[in-house]
Design a protein around this motif. Structure first.
Motif: not given
Length: 196
Positions: A6-10, A144-148, A167-169
């Motif tokens: 259920r988290k929004n960031q991984f 969205c996925v980022s490596d910045h 993930l979109n909140p």
């Protein structure tokens, strides 16, 4: 669905090893930097190892499990040997089919997401601007996925082969899309030599 999903960031980090025969990932909570999920490929038989050595990732079978550090299974990915298409079945922690992710041959960097009845839900595709990947459904970006480096916490910026899934909140906590998006991202990484 397990609460950890259920988290929004991984924060996803690939484990690197000499002559690795399976791809393994550790997933962290970016806010606490604590490990929350371990992704491990299973059953590395001789035929599967040969396909990996020959770099024929798309052909080889896949069986991977995502578990919490305590050992609770939260997700499973499975694909049989295939000459035609990469279509990976995605199961929840209880073994229920959640859907599929399917690699598009005309766009090798794109995965279609399908529901259990194989109806199109959305697409994980590469992005040419600020992100590695985006998940889009009916024109709406859900992840969205980022490596910045600037998108990652300071403590995690020096990791190689790592990226941040956001993930979109507005995505419902119990939405099966959470499982499908994370699974599609890992499946895409397991069927390539690098993410970019």
């Amino acid at each position: 669905m397990h609460a950890v999903l259920r988290k929004n960031q991984f924060f996803v980090q690939q484990q690197l090893g000499l002559l690795e025969m399976g791809k393994h990932f550790d997933i962290f909570d970016p806010l606490t930097q604590q490990p929350i999920i371990e992704c491990r490929e299973l059953e590395h038989r001789h035929f599967t190892r040969l396909l990996r050595i020959l770099n024929w990732e798309a052909l080889r079978p896949l069986h991977a499990e995502l578990r919490t550090p305590e050992g609770k299974r939260v997700l499973r990915l499975q694909k049989c040997f295939s000459l035609l298409a990469v279509k990976i079945a995605i199961y929840d922690g209880n073994g229920g089919l959640v859907g599929y992710c399917q690699r598009m041959h005309q766009r090798a960097d794109s995965f279609r997401i399908l529901d259990p009845d194989e109806r199109f839900i959305g697409e994980l595709h590469s992005d040419q601007n600020n992100f590695l990947y985006r998940f889009v459904q009916n024109g709406q970006e859900l992840a969205c996925v980022s490596d910045h480096p600037w998108s990652l916490p300071q403590e995690l910026r020096n990791h190689h082969h790592a990226y941040l899934l956001e993930l979109n909140p507005g995505l419902a906590p119990e939405s099966p899309l959470r499982l499908l998006i994370l699974a599609a991202l890992l499946a895409r990484q397991m069927h390539s030599t690098n993410l970019a």
